[in-house]
Design an enzyme around this catalytic site. Structure first.
Site, mmCIF file in Angstrom:
data_model
loop_
_atom_site.group_PDB
_atom_site.id
_atom_site.type_symbol
_atom_site.label_atom_id
_atom_site.label_comp_id
_atom_site.label_asym_id
_atom_site.label_seq_id
_atom_site.Cartn_x
_atom_site.Cartn_y
_atom_site.Cartn_z
ATOM 1 N N GLY A 173 -2.536 -2.026 -7.204
ATOM 2 C CA GLY A 173 -1.417 -2.964 -7.202
ATOM 3 C C GLY A 173 -1.653 -4.111 -8.169
ATOM 4 N N ARG A 191 -3.778 -10.246 4.588
ATOM 5 C CA ARG A 191 -4.200 -11.583 5.041
ATOM 6 C C ARG A 191 -3.024 -12.458 5.472
ATOM 7 N NH1 ARG A 191 -8.499 -10.649 0.970
ATOM 8 N NH2 ARG A 191 -10.448 -10.666 2.137
ATOM 9 N N GLN A 205 -17.845 -6.460 -0.963
ATOM 10 C CA GLN A 205 -16.945 -7.348 -1.694
ATOM 11 C C GLN A 205 -16.595 -8.624 -0.929
ATOM 12 O OE1 GLN A 205 -13.764 -4.217 -1.919
ATOM 13 N NE2 GLN A 205 -12.375 -5.953 -1.724
ATOM 14 N N HIS A 241 0.839 -1.213 0.000
ATOM 15 C CA HIS A 241 0.000 0.000 0.000
ATOM 16 C C HIS A 241 0.873 1.261 0.000
ATOM 17 C CE1 HIS A 241 -2.678 -2.898 2.396
ATOM 18 N NE2 HIS A 241 -3.416 -2.625 1.342
ATOM 19 N N SER A 299 0.474 -8.991 1.875
ATOM 20 C CA SER A 299 -0.988 -8.984 1.904
ATOM 21 C C SER A 299 -1.431 -8.827 3.346
ATOM 22 C CB SER A 299 -1.529 -10.304 1.343
ATOM 23 O OG SER A 299 -2.899 -10.450 1.689
HETATM 24 P P1 AMP Z 1 -6.463 -3.873 -0.303
HETATM 25 O O1 AMP Z 1 -6.259 -3.068 0.946
HETATM 26 O O2 AMP Z 1 -6.125 -5.320 -0.152
HETATM 27 O O3 AMP Z 1 -7.812 -3.640 -0.935
HETATM 28 O O4 AMP Z 1 -5.406 -3.310 -1.342
HETATM 29 C C1 AMP Z 1 -5.384 -1.955 -1.706
HETATM 30 C C2 AMP Z 1 -4.491 -1.773 -2.895
HETATM 31 O O5 AMP Z 1 -3.159 -2.191 -2.563
HETATM 32 C C3 AMP Z 1 -4.930 -2.625 -4.106
HETATM 33 O O6 AMP Z 1 -4.746 -1.858 -5.288
HETATM 34 C C4 AMP Z 1 -3.977 -3.776 -4.041
HETATM 35 O O7 AMP Z 1 -3.757 -4.388 -5.299
HETATM 36 C C5 AMP Z 1 -2.706 -3.093 -3.543
HETATM 37 N N1 AMP Z 1 -1.783 -4.075 -2.978
HETATM 38 C C6 AMP Z 1 -2.073 -5.056 -2.083
HETATM 39 N N2 AMP Z 1 -0.976 -5.809 -1.842
HETATM 40 C C7 AMP Z 1 0.021 -5.301 -2.612
HETATM 41 C C8 AMP Z 1 1.382 -5.652 -2.823
HETATM 42 N N3 AMP Z 1 1.961 -6.675 -2.185
HETATM 43 N N4 AMP Z 1 2.115 -4.910 -3.692
HETATM 44 C C9 AMP Z 1 1.534 -3.866 -4.353
HETATM 45 N N5 AMP Z 1 0.259 -3.488 -4.197
HETATM 46 C C10 AMP Z 1 -0.495 -4.196 -3.345
#
Ligand code: AMP
Length: 267
Positions: free
Chosen positions: A136, A176, A51, A27, A174
Site C-alpha cells: 500500500g 492503529r 520491526q 488490506h 490503519s
Molecule cells: P500492515 O498490516 O500495516 O503491515 O499493512 C500491510 C499492507 O497493507 C502494507 O503494504 C500497507 O501499506 C497496506 N496498507 C495499510 N493501510 C492501507 C491503506 N489504508 N490503504 C492501502 N493499503 C494499506
C-alpha cells in the site's frame, strides 16, 4: 481457503500480500488486486517482532485472527500463511539493511524499523516466491525501501504499489486507528486535510518548506504532536524542490497515544 502455519506447507507463486493482520479495506484492496491480476492470492498474517522498537505497541497490536480469516477469504484470498515468531525467526536471524532510503523520516524516529521490515519481507518472499507482491502507498517509505531491496538483490518478484484506502472523512485506514478515542477519531482526519492542502499549495508553486511548515503548525494548533511534514521524492524519500514529478507530502504525527502516518501525491 487454505491455512498454513509452516514455511514448508506454502505453495509458491501467484500474488502475495504481506500483512500484520487486523485486516481492513486497505488490506482487502491489495488482496482483491492480487487475486484479479494473478489468479491466485496468498496473504501472510504475521506481527513481525523485528520491526517494533522498545516501547512500541508489539504486545497490544490487535490480533483478531478469526475475523481476519473471514475477511481475507471474502476478498478472494486462496491461502493464508500465519506463522509463529518461532517459525519465522528462531535464533539470531540474518538481517537486511537498506541504506539511504531507510535512514530519514520513519527510519530516524523508529531505529531498526526498516531493517525489521526488509528482513521479514525478504524471508516471506523466499517462502512464498510470488510473481507479484502487493503493497500500500499508505506506507510510502516502506514501498521505497522494499523497491530498493528488490532491485539491489535482484529478487525475482514484481512489486505492485496500490493507492491508499481512506474513510469517507479522509482518514487513511490503519489497524492503529482502533487505538483512537472517540474524540481523537473526530480530529484525526486533519492529518490528511492538512497534507492535502500543503500538496495543492506546492502544486500551485508555493515552496515545499513554507507549505509543509504551515501544515505542521496547523496540526500542532489542533493538538497533534507533529514528528515531520515534508515534501519528498517517492523513489528515494529525499526532499523535493517542488517542481519535479513523482513527489509527495509525507507526515507523521501523534494524537494522544496513537502515532499516525499518511502521505498524498503532489504530482
Ligand atoms: P500492515 O498490516 O500495516 O503491515 O499493512 C500491510 C499492507 O497493507 C502494507 O503494504 C500497507 O501499506 C497496506 N496498507 C495499510 N493501510 C492501507 C491503506 N489504508 N490503504 C492501502 N493499503 C494499506
Amino acid at each position: 481457503m487454505r491455512l498454513w502455519s509452516t514455511a514448508r506447507e506454502v505453495e509458491p507463486g501467484g500474488g502475495f500480500v504481506p500483512t500484520m493482520g487486523a485486516l481492513h479495506e486497505g488490506h482487502l484492496s491489495l488482496i482483491r488486486a492480487a487475486k484479479t491480476e494473478c489468479g491466485r492470492a496468498t496473504v501472510s498474517i504475521f506481527v513481525n517482532p523485528l520491526q517494533f522498537g522498545a516501547g512500541e505497541d508489539l504486545a497490544r497490536y490487535p490480533r483478531p485472527i478469526e475475523r481476519d480469516l473471514e475477511r481475507a477469504e471474502a476478498a478472494g484470498a486462496d491461502a493464508i500463511f500465519a506463522p509463529t515468531a518461532e517459525e519465522m525467526f528462531p535464533g539470531d536471524p540474518t538481517r537486511i539493511v537498506v541504506p539511504g532510503v531507510s535512514e530519514q523520516w520513519e527510519g530516524e524516529r523508529r531505529p531498526g524499523h526498516f531493517e525489521g521490515v526488509a528482513t521479514v519481507v525478504a524471508k516471506l518472499f523466499g517462502i512464498a516466491r510470488p510473481e507479484r507482491a502487493y503493497f500500500g502507498r499508505k506506507d510510502l517509505q516502506q514501498c521505497a525501501v522494499i523497491s530498493k531491496m528488490v532491485g539491489d538483490l535482484s529478487m525475482p518478484v514484481r512489486l505492485r504499489i496500490m493507492p491508499t484506502v481512506r474513510e469517507s472523512d479522509g482518514l487513511a485506514l490503519s489497524s492503529r486507528n482502533a487505538y483512537l478515542s472517540d474524540e481523537e477519531r473526530l480530529r484525526a482526519p486533519l492529518l490528511h486535510s492538512q497534507i492535502e492542502a500543503a500538496a495543492r499549495a506546492i502544486e500551485g508553486g508555493e515552496s515545499p518548506r513554507s507549505a509543509t511548515d504551515r501544515a505542521a503548525a496547523s496540526l500542532v494548533a489542533e493538538g497533534f504532536e507533529a514528528d515531520y511534514v515534508a515534501a519528498v521524492r517517492d523513489a528515494d524519500l529525499l526532499e523535493a524542490r517542488g517542481d519535479e514529478s513523482g513527489i509527495s507530502v509525507i507526515a507523521a504525527a501523534r494524537l494522544g497515544a496513537t502515532r499516525l502516518i499518511d502521505n498524498v501525491p503532489i504530482r
